[in-house]
Design a protein around this motif. Structure first.
Motif: not given
Length: 247
Positions: A38-57
């Motif tokens: 998703v778009a975030v200030n200052g970066v076009r099409h930034p890399q994004e990851f789901e934090y909750s995935d790490g919790v499950r691991l």
């Protein structure tokens, strides 16, 4: 540190692969899944990851009894997917709504996420200041050397056996069958380094200098107490591997 904090702390960015990770010889490259961005200030099409995935691991890993996790850890590493991505300029943050937390990056691209309120975990994202598809974050089971004192061949053997259990726990029942028995330990460095193992007859085994060095767990003439000499300052991680002999 309570269990919730520990889970959140280690969940490290793994936008990685909750999809069937597969073990390749040293299990150094589990499958990685890039999630939508998703778009975030200052970066076009930034890399994004789901934090909750790490919790499950982490939950899977922490199901192992503490004694079976001694000397190993589940860790997460940022890796560029193509040339031109400079990890030295990488910045990460955890974002949940209009609140954000900085992410710590350690030697060799290891990612350590901050502890966040558990009610924020479900919707939290890990955002990187690089374009989408430019970055992968992998999970790995590391063999952790003693904080003090020498690392011995016996230490490596014990940790390699536990690391196999750690991989199996994270992979789940079906994929766990693909985890091999480790016959060596692979040291990764930030710069080319050699490793020396002191053998029982006062001789020594030495490797070539390289970014990745494999040490066989069954060295002829070496006892469990054989000490391993390596550059701790340049060490990124130690992982289990399958010994293929000298190149």
């Amino acid at each position: 540190m309570n269990q919730a904090s520990a889970l959140a702390l280690s969940i490290l960015v793994i936008a990685t692969a909750l999809q069937s990770a597969r073990a390749e010889d040293a299990l150094d490259t589990p499958a990685v899944r890039t999630l939508d961005s998703v778009a975030v200030n200052g970066v076009r099409h930034p890399q994004e990851f789901e934090y909750s995935d790490g919790v499950r691991l982490l939950e899977r890993f922490d199901r192992l009894e503490p004694a079976r996790r001694d000397g190993i850890r589940l860790a997460f590493y940022a890796r560029p997917t193509h040339e031109g991505v400079d990890l030295s300029g990488l910045e990460l943050e955890v974002v949940a709504g209009d609140v954000s937390w900085p992410v710590e990056l350690l030697n060799g691209g290891r990612v350590v996420l901050p502890s966040i309120p558990m009610q924020e975990v479900k919707n939290a994202k890990v955002i990187a200041n690089v374009p989408e598809h430019a970055l992968s974050i992998m999970y790995k089971v590391d063999l952790v050397p003693p904080a003090e004192g020498a690392l011995t061949l016996g230490d490596l053997r014990e940790r390699a056996a536990r690391a196999r259990d750690g991989w199996k726990a994270v992979y789940g029942k079906v994929a766990a069958m693909t985890v091999p028995v480790f016959t060596c330990a692979e040291f990764e460095f930030t710069a080319s380094r050699a490793i020396t193992v002191m053998l029982s007859d006062n001789s020594r085994w030495s490797s070539k200098s390289a970014l990745k060095v494999q040490v066989p767990l069954d060295l002829p003439g070496a006892t469990s107490g054989a000490e391993i000499d390596f550059d701790r300052d340049s060490l990124v991680r130690i992982g289990g591997c399958k010994w293929k002999g000298r190149e």
